[in-house]
Design a protein around this motif. Structure first.
Motif, mmCIF file in Angstrom:
data_model
loop_
_atom_site.group_PDB
_atom_site.id
_atom_site.type_symbol
_atom_site.label_atom_id
_atom_site.label_comp_id
_atom_site.label_asym_id
_atom_site.label_seq_id
_atom_site.Cartn_x
_atom_site.Cartn_y
_atom_site.Cartn_z
ATOM 1 N N ASN A 33 -13.574 -10.375 104.451
ATOM 2 C CA ASN A 33 -13.687 -10.021 105.867
ATOM 3 C C ASN A 33 -15.036 -10.441 106.436
ATOM 4 O OD1 ASN A 33 -11.120 -8.901 105.889
ATOM 5 N ND2 ASN A 33 -11.840 -6.813 105.514
ATOM 6 N N SER A 34 -16.084 -10.371 105.617
ATOM 7 C CA SER A 34 -17.401 -10.802 106.075
ATOM 8 C C SER A 34 -17.415 -12.300 106.353
ATOM 9 C CB SER A 34 -18.467 -10.444 105.036
ATOM 10 O OG SER A 34 -18.609 -9.050 104.912
ATOM 11 N N TRP A 35 -16.843 -13.090 105.451
ATOM 12 C CA TRP A 35 -16.788 -14.532 105.670
ATOM 13 C C TRP A 35 -15.961 -14.870 106.902
ATOM 14 C CZ3 TRP A 35 -20.197 -17.668 104.239
ATOM 15 C CH2 TRP A 35 -20.795 -17.600 102.972
ATOM 16 N N ILE A 36 -14.843 -14.190 107.048
ATOM 17 C CA ILE A 36 -13.981 -14.439 108.209
ATOM 18 C C ILE A 36 -14.738 -14.139 109.502
ATOM 19 C CG2 ILE A 36 -11.922 -13.595 109.432
ATOM 20 C CD1 ILE A 36 -10.670 -13.219 106.585
ATOM 21 N N SER A 37 -15.490 -13.063 109.521
ATOM 22 C CA SER A 37 -16.267 -12.714 110.713
ATOM 23 C C SER A 37 -17.327 -13.773 111.025
ATOM 24 C CB SER A 37 -16.941 -11.352 110.524
ATOM 25 O OG SER A 37 -15.983 -10.324 110.433
ATOM 26 N N ILE A 38 -17.991 -14.285 109.986
ATOM 27 C CA ILE A 38 -19.014 -15.312 110.185
ATOM 28 C C ILE A 38 -18.393 -16.572 110.791
ATOM 29 C CG2 ILE A 38 -20.555 -16.903 108.960
ATOM 30 C CD1 ILE A 38 -21.062 -14.533 106.982
ATOM 31 N N VAL A 39 -17.263 -17.000 110.233
ATOM 32 C CA VAL A 39 -16.601 -18.205 110.743
ATOM 33 C C VAL A 39 -16.078 -17.971 112.155
ATOM 34 C CG1 VAL A 39 -14.666 -19.789 110.383
ATOM 35 C CG2 VAL A 39 -16.049 -19.034 108.431
ATOM 36 N N ARG A 40 -15.475 -16.819 112.393
ATOM 37 C CA ARG A 40 -14.954 -16.503 113.736
ATOM 38 C C ARG A 40 -16.072 -16.516 114.772
ATOM 39 N NH1 ARG A 40 -13.600 -10.814 113.618
ATOM 40 N NH2 ARG A 40 -15.818 -10.668 114.134
ATOM 41 N N ASP A 41 -17.234 -15.992 114.405
ATOM 42 C CA ASP A 41 -18.342 -15.937 115.359
ATOM 43 C C ASP A 41 -18.892 -17.321 115.681
ATOM 44 O OD1 ASP A 41 -18.057 -13.215 115.456
ATOM 45 O OD2 ASP A 41 -19.783 -12.774 114.172
ATOM 46 N N CYS A 42 -18.621 -18.307 114.845
ATOM 47 C CA CYS A 42 -18.963 -19.695 115.177
ATOM 48 C C CYS A 42 -17.883 -20.333 116.048
ATOM 49 C CB CYS A 42 -19.133 -20.524 113.906
ATOM 50 S SG CYS A 42 -20.564 -20.093 112.900
ATOM 51 N N ASP A 78 -7.412 -15.811 113.490
ATOM 52 C CA ASP A 78 -6.420 -16.389 112.577
ATOM 53 C C ASP A 78 -6.930 -17.695 111.985
ATOM 54 O OD1 ASP A 78 -4.755 -14.286 113.138
ATOM 55 O OD2 ASP A 78 -3.450 -15.408 114.502
ATOM 56 N N LEU A 79 -7.572 -18.518 112.808
ATOM 57 C CA LEU A 79 -8.112 -19.789 112.309
ATOM 58 C C LEU A 79 -9.213 -19.546 111.283
ATOM 59 C CD1 LEU A 79 -8.383 -22.844 112.310
ATOM 60 C CD2 LEU A 79 -9.781 -22.665 114.384
ATOM 61 N N ALA A 80 -10.099 -18.599 111.554
ATOM 62 C CA ALA A 80 -11.163 -18.278 110.602
ATOM 63 C C ALA A 80 -10.586 -17.782 109.285
ATOM 64 C CB ALA A 80 -12.096 -17.232 111.202
ATOM 65 N N THR A 81 -9.540 -16.979 109.362
ATOM 66 C CA THR A 81 -8.874 -16.483 108.151
ATOM 67 C C THR A 81 -8.293 -17.638 107.351
ATOM 68 O OG1 THR A 81 -8.345 -14.415 109.288
ATOM 69 C CG2 THR A 81 -7.097 -14.908 107.293
ATOM 70 N N TYR A 82 -7.692 -18.585 108.053
ATOM 71 C CA TYR A 82 -7.100 -19.758 107.390
ATOM 72 C C TYR A 82 -8.177 -20.613 106.718
ATOM 73 C CZ TYR A 82 -4.709 -24.219 106.831
ATOM 74 O OH TYR A 82 -4.196 -25.380 106.311
ATOM 75 N N VAL A 83 -9.278 -20.856 107.428
ATOM 76 C CA VAL A 83 -10.357 -21.681 106.866
ATOM 77 C C VAL A 83 -10.926 -21.040 105.603
ATOM 78 C CG1 VAL A 83 -12.705 -22.516 107.266
ATOM 79 C CG2 VAL A 83 -10.975 -22.803 109.038
ATOM 80 N N CYS A 84 -11.182 -19.741 105.656
ATOM 81 C CA CYS A 84 -11.758 -19.048 104.484
ATOM 82 C C CYS A 84 -10.787 -19.056 103.313
ATOM 83 C CB CYS A 84 -12.148 -17.626 104.864
ATOM 84 S SG CYS A 84 -13.534 -17.538 106.021
#
Length: 226
Positions: free
Chosen positions: A123-132, A150-156
């Motif tokens: 969840n921390s990684w997803i939040s970091i990617v989403r915030d970008c 959803d995109l951040a979740t997919y990337v991680c």
């Protein structure tokens, strides 16, 4: 005297983290004992307990360290799509060269698997990617209909699978290529065609230089714009 003691204590703590990283990276959390950690670190078991209350606390310290890889994001005025790409390559580089990061990622996978799974690191990684990605969408760098969470979740999730497969198949020797492929195939589906040439799936020139990667061939294809 107090300062000298603090410095010695910090040196010991770092040695313990190095030893724990080497042990966890080699055999995983379940098969590593605190005695193994102490042996790897060259300290007594009592010294390990002085700094870390349990094996779990030691593992958590290594898991938390991996998020230092994103420190550069805080200094970026306009984090966005290229930030996420470059972060993928920084992680790929770290997994190949930094035993602490490698151990931290292994522990995330183990803790997030089948026995008492912990979603917090994911969840921390997803939040970091989403915030970008969220400000990038506001600038028109992503299609407006995309759900950035959803995109951040997919990337991680994709990166996690790629690095595991790369580890099994090549010892991560091909990980930069696989990360490049991931973004090369992904970008046309998320970035409007007129913005595609703004992003480099193999990492920005600044990122590649920092990681010691070879400069990109000017004629090398990046992503399709048709």
């Amino acid at each position: 005297m107090a300062r000298a003691r603090q410095e010695r204590a910090e040196i010991t703590r770092q040695a313990i983290l190095d030893g724990a990283a080497a042990a966890f990276d080699a055999t995983g959390f379940g098969s590593t004992s605190l005695s193994d950690v102490a042996q790897q670190a060259g300290v007594t078991k009592g010294a390990v307990y002085f700094h870390f209350a349990s094996k779990e606390a030691l593992a958590r310290a290594l898991i938390d360290e991996q998020f230092q890889t994103t420190d550069l994001i805080a200094g970026e005025l306009m984090p966005g799509v290229q930030t996420v790409i470059d972060m993928g390559h920084r992680l790929a580089h770290g997994l190949r060269t930094d035993v602490r990061l490698r151990a931290g990622i292994r522990l995330v996978v183990e803790f997030g698997s089948f026995v008492d799974p912990d979603p917090a690191p994911y969840n921390s990684w997803i939040s970091i990617v989403r915030d970008c990605l969220a400000p990038a969408q506001g600038r028109g760098d992503l299609f407006p209909e995309i759900n950035v969470t959803d995109l951040a979740t997919y990337v991680c999730g994709s990166f996690t699978g790629l690095q595991l497969a790369s580890y099994v198949r090549t010892g991560r020797d091909d990980l930069h290529d696989r990360v490049t492929d991931m973004f090369r195939y992904l970008l046309p589906g998320i970035v409007p065609p007129h913005r595609l040439t703004e992003f480099e799936a193999a990492g920005s020139a600044k990122c590649r230089a920092k990681l010691g990667l070879s400069p990109l061939d000017a004629e090398q294809p990046t992503v399709r714009t048709d």
